[in-house]
Design an enzyme around this catalytic site. Structure first.
Site, PDB file in Angstrom:
ATOM      1  N   THR A 175       0.817  -1.220   0.000  1.00 29.97           N
ATOM      2  CA  THR A 175       0.000   0.000   0.000  1.00 29.97           C
ATOM      3  C   THR A 175       0.853   1.273   0.000  1.00 29.97           C
ATOM      4  O   THR A 175       0.317   2.375  -0.050  1.00 29.97           O
ATOM      5  CB  THR A 175      -0.907   0.027   1.252  1.00 29.97           C
ATOM      6  N   ARG A 192      -3.528  -2.235   9.413  1.00 24.94           N
ATOM      7  CA  ARG A 192      -4.340  -1.062   9.053  1.00 24.94           C
ATOM      8  C   ARG A 192      -4.911  -1.169   7.641  1.00 24.94           C
ATOM      9  O   ARG A 192      -5.918  -0.547   7.326  1.00 24.94           O
ATOM     10  CB  ARG A 192      -3.481   0.224   9.112  1.00 24.94           C
ATOM     11  N   CYS A 208      17.870   4.950  -3.568  1.00 25.70           N
ATOM     12  CA  CYS A 208      17.463   5.588  -4.829  1.00 25.70           C
ATOM     13  C   CYS A 208      18.535   6.523  -5.405  1.00 25.70           C
ATOM     14  O   CYS A 208      18.832   6.481  -6.600  1.00 25.70           O
ATOM     15  CB  CYS A 208      16.154   6.341  -4.635  1.00 25.70           C
ATOM     16  N   SER A 241       8.556  12.150  -2.439  1.00 22.91           N
ATOM     17  CA  SER A 241       8.036  10.775  -2.563  1.00 22.91           C
ATOM     18  C   SER A 241       9.021   9.761  -1.991  1.00 22.91           C
ATOM     19  O   SER A 241       8.614   8.658  -1.617  1.00 22.91           O
ATOM     20  CB  SER A 241       7.717  10.443  -4.022  1.00 22.91           C
ATOM     21  N   ARG A 296      16.542  17.466   0.806  1.00 24.14           N
ATOM     22  CA  ARG A 296      15.138  17.247   0.411  1.00 24.14           C
ATOM     23  C   ARG A 296      14.602  18.547  -0.172  1.00 24.14           C
ATOM     24  O   ARG A 296      14.767  19.612   0.433  1.00 24.14           O
ATOM     25  CB  ARG A 296      14.318  16.849   1.641  1.00 24.14           C
ATOM     26  N   HIS A 325      14.528  12.430  -8.293  1.00 21.14           N
ATOM     27  CA  HIS A 325      15.696  12.952  -7.575  1.00 21.14           C
ATOM     28  C   HIS A 325      16.665  13.526  -8.622  1.00 21.14           C
ATOM     29  O   HIS A 325      16.901  12.909  -9.670  1.00 21.14           O
ATOM     30  CB  HIS A 325      16.424  11.830  -6.828  1.00 21.14           C
TER      31      HIS A 325
END
Ligand code: NAP
Ligand code: 3JM
Length: 338
Positions: A12, A40, A131, A161, A237, A244
């Site tokens: 998810t 959840r 990443c 993200s 960030r 990126h």
């Protein structure tokens, strides 16, 4: 063609969701897809090849009959469940930093060191790198092979993200709040991320570097299989949703002109060269979002050292930086190593 039972743990999340999409797009030979997340998410469904599949709670007995487990449930959850999955005979491809630097666990970017997948038999786990590291080594590998890298100085401009679904919502929420002159909410980052840059990704170490910066230093050497390369990083960030970007300064042992580098990058696997600055053509995060390639441009001489280049490297952090790279590892695994 043989088909495989695949489980996605963290299905998810930003990465897990993309893994399901990439498995579908690339027609990975899935016999049965199991979607796992926290309690959840039980009751939620995710569509795969037109079928709504229910999300199940990740548990110790989730991996009976699973051949391949694609993991992105966070480091501490992977640390517990990846060895359990591996013990039940499944090959785990883990997206977290939990196992990346373990010597008997391969850390793989298929364009760079696909051969390391053979080591999966040792622990049943293959790590997917960070990443920012992935896109940098995809671009630097052909240049390293040609002129041997001595030193890398990298500064990153990383999309929200990379922090997951909650951070995407936080940036959206802050932009809307500022636009409507309301008070902004800060839950994910310690400071406002909208219209700002935070020189802080993951936690700080006593050295003053962040863990994210040290992932780039250590993972780059492991993937390029060369501990002699000096790497130093600043990771930042920025208020970008997907993609990126990186400013990369490289010092080589031998001569490598910008034209030689462009020629090598034009034929490098997984790389697209966009380098015509006079026509305003260079890689952009918004163009890389949703794409598979790593984009390189702004290649120019650094004349402060004997053989130096500067460049700008951009890729979709959720695709090549995570989900796509993991599925490419799975593709190579079933083709050559299982
Ligand atoms: P995210 O959007 O916050 O999603 C987290 C996922 O993990 C959700 O599916 C969540 O399920 C699940 N999860 C959390 N706690 C769990 C638990 N106790 N048991 C089972 N599932 C649990 O985060 P993301 O962006 O997808 O990233 C997830 C992880 O992937 C990161 O922590 C990081 O380690 C790794 N990652 C790697 C890269 C890379 O460069 N290779 C890039 C991004 C992320 P619920 O929805 O049920 O809470
Ligand atoms: C935890 O952009 C990012 O923040 C990097 C992705 C990320 C990682 C990772 O892949 O290194 C986000 C959150 C981790 C981790 O340490 O596994």
């Amino acid at each position: 063609m043989k088909q495989y039972n695949v489980a996605v743990a963290g299905a998810t999340g930003a990465v897990g969701n993309e893994m399901v999409k990439v498995l579908e797009e690339r027609k990975f030979p899935v016999k049965n897809l199991t979607l796992l997340a926290s309690s959840r998410s039980v009751g939620k469904t995710i569509t795969f090849h037109g079928e709504d599949i229910g999300v199940q709670e990740l548990k110790e007995d989730s991996f009976k009959d699973i051949d391949i487990g694609l993991f992105s449930p966070g480091g501490s959850v992977s640390l517990k469940f990846a060895p359990i999955a591996a013990a039940s005979g499944c090959v785990v491809i883990d997206n977290t930093s939990a196992f990346r630097m373990e010597p008997d666990i391969p850390l793989v970017v298929p364009e760079v060191n696909e051969h390391a997948i053979a080591q999966h038999t040792k622990r049943g786990i293959i790590s997917n790198p960070n990443c920012s590291t992935i896109q940098m080594v995809v671009a630097l590998k052909p240049l390293h092979d040609a002129a041997k890298i001595k030193r890398i100085v990298v500064s990153t401009y990383q999309a929200v993200s990379g922090t997951g679904q909650k951070a995407i919502k936080e940036l959206e929420g802050q932009v809307l709040a500022i636009y409507n002159m309301k008070t902004i909410e800060k839950k994910v980052y310690p400071h406002q991320i909208a219209f700002n840059c935070l020189p802080h990704i993951d936690s700080f170490l006593d050295s003053g570097y962040t863990k994210e910066e040290m992932k780039m230093v250590n993972e780059t050497k492991k993937i390029l299989e060369d501990d002699s390369i000096a790497v130093t990083a600043t990771t930042v960030r920025v208020p970008v949703f997907y993609g990126h970007s990186e400013s990369v300064n490289v010092e080589f042992e031998r001569e490598l002109t910008p034209d030689m580098a462009r020629k090598l990058l034009k034929k490098a696997p997984g790389v697209k060269l966009i380098d015509d600055p006079k026509k305003n053509k260079y890689p952009l995060a918004i163009d890389a979002a949703g794409k598979d390639d790593t984009y390189v441009g702004r290649i120019r001489v650094d004349d402060t050292v004997k053989y130096g280049l500067n460049m700008w490297i951009v890729a979709d952090n959720i695709r090549k930086g995570a989900a796509l790279n993991a599925v490419q590892i799975a593709e190579a695994l079933i083709k050559k190593y299982l």
